[in-house]
Design a protein around this motif. Structure first.
Motif, mmCIF file in Angstrom:
data_model
loop_
_atom_site.group_PDB
_atom_site.id
_atom_site.type_symbol
_atom_site.label_atom_id
_atom_site.label_comp_id
_atom_site.label_asym_id
_atom_site.label_seq_id
_atom_site.Cartn_x
_atom_site.Cartn_y
_atom_site.Cartn_z
ATOM 1 N N UNK A 167 61.207 93.074 67.607
ATOM 2 C CA UNK A 167 60.225 92.879 69.369
ATOM 3 C C UNK A 167 61.291 93.763 70.646
ATOM 4 N N UNK A 168 60.325 94.715 71.239
ATOM 5 C CA UNK A 168 61.026 95.263 72.436
ATOM 6 C C UNK A 168 60.620 94.236 73.741
ATOM 7 N N UNK B 147 58.052 91.215 77.202
ATOM 8 C CA UNK B 147 57.712 91.363 75.929
ATOM 9 C C UNK B 147 56.601 93.152 76.041
ATOM 10 N N UNK B 148 57.186 93.424 75.366
ATOM 11 C CA UNK B 148 56.449 95.168 75.475
ATOM 12 C C UNK B 148 55.695 94.721 73.816
ATOM 13 N N UNK B 149 56.249 95.074 72.590
ATOM 14 C CA UNK B 149 55.332 95.057 71.756
ATOM 15 C C UNK B 149 56.322 94.300 70.539
ATOM 16 N N UNK B 150 55.613 93.925 69.305
ATOM 17 C CA UNK B 150 56.434 93.045 67.818
ATOM 18 C C UNK B 150 55.941 93.545 66.789
ATOM 19 N N UNK B 151 55.975 93.762 66.285
ATOM 20 C CA UNK B 151 56.046 94.029 64.665
ATOM 21 C C UNK B 151 56.720 92.937 63.599
ATOM 22 N N UNK C 145 51.757 98.846 68.322
ATOM 23 C CA UNK C 145 51.128 99.510 69.950
ATOM 24 C C UNK C 145 51.373 98.396 70.514
ATOM 25 N N UNK C 146 52.192 98.830 71.828
ATOM 26 C CA UNK C 146 52.009 97.721 72.653
ATOM 27 C C UNK C 146 51.836 97.841 74.643
ATOM 28 N N UNK C 147 52.881 97.397 75.177
ATOM 29 C CA UNK C 147 51.908 97.375 76.694
ATOM 30 C C UNK C 147 52.129 98.705 77.027
#
Lengths: 116, 113
Positions: free
Chosen positions: A34-35, A46-50, A58-60
């Motif tokens: 997570x980022x 929260x920005x993005x996750x794998x 791709x995230x916010x």
């Protein structure tokens, strides 16, 4: 035990230039990654996750991150930085082994400074 | 967009006093968490809570700490007999399911004098 390393305390980049914030991790099994971003006096956003699948997620706000299993890395990237991206960025990992394990382990954070 | 909320935003207390930090998780979420961040240090996991019981806790979460979901909306962290080293930002988080993203509240900054 799981751990996260963010080797840079601060990253400086000029507006319009690409940015990279580095993260490497260590887990016994397969990771969830997570980022999060923290603006002053705000919580962790929260920005993005794998979780699984495509290594490029791709995230916010135009951010993306690439999962690299061989290098145990999950670097955050953006093609063109904005001044408003200036904030504190945290990488976090969770080991998916074990049904009761939900704790996130965070890195120490990287302060991104985007200059106009 | 639903958010996790926390009250108070700041709390100052005397060493040895008890404090209760309150959180309202996102309404359809099932898993709840507390983390803390001592100034200048990493965000650290304290405890996770599901189905009205603790599902995981860290070594930080000793007998001084307790959590409770007293009603259908609030999730609280109680710190008994606070110590100077309890001064930190305390974050509440919630997630809809175990594997899902944890969404964090804005935090409560606790200062123990």
């Amino acid at each position: 035990a799981q751990s996260v390393a963010q080797p840079e305390d601060q990253v400086n980049v000029a507006e319009g230039n690409p940015l990279t914030v580095k993260c490497t991790y260590s887990v016994s099994g397969n990771p969830y990654l997570f980022w999060y971003v923290q603006y002053p006096n705000r919580g962790l956003q929260f920005l993005l996750k794998y979780i699984t699948g495509d290594n490029l997620v791709k995230g916010s706000y135009g951010f993306e991150a690439e999962f690299n299993k061989s290098q145990t890395s999950f670097h955050l990237k953006k093609p063109s930085a904005l001044v408003s991206d200036s904030a504190l960025y945290f990488c976090a990992v969770r080991d998916i082994r074990g049904t009761g394990r939900r704790a996130l382990t965070f890195g120490s954070g990287t302060r991104l400074q985007v200059q106009p | 967009e639903p958010e996790v909320t926390q009250t108070p935003s700041h709390q100052v207390t005397q060493m040895g006093q008890e404090v209760i930090l309150r959180c309202v998780p996102i309404s359809n979420h099932l898993y709840f968490y507390w983390y803390r961040q001592i100034l200048g240090q990493k965000v650290e996991f304290l405890v996770s809570f599901y189905n009205n019981e603790i599902s995981e806790k860290s070594e930080i979460f000793d007998d001084q700490f307790s959590v409770e979901r007293p009603d259908g909306s609030n999730f609280t962290l109680k710190i008994r007999s606070t110590k100077l080293e309890d001064s930190a930002m305390y974050f509440c988080a919630s997630s809809p399911r175990s594997a899902e993203t944890q969404y964090f509240g804005p935090g409560t900054r606790l200062l123990v004098l």
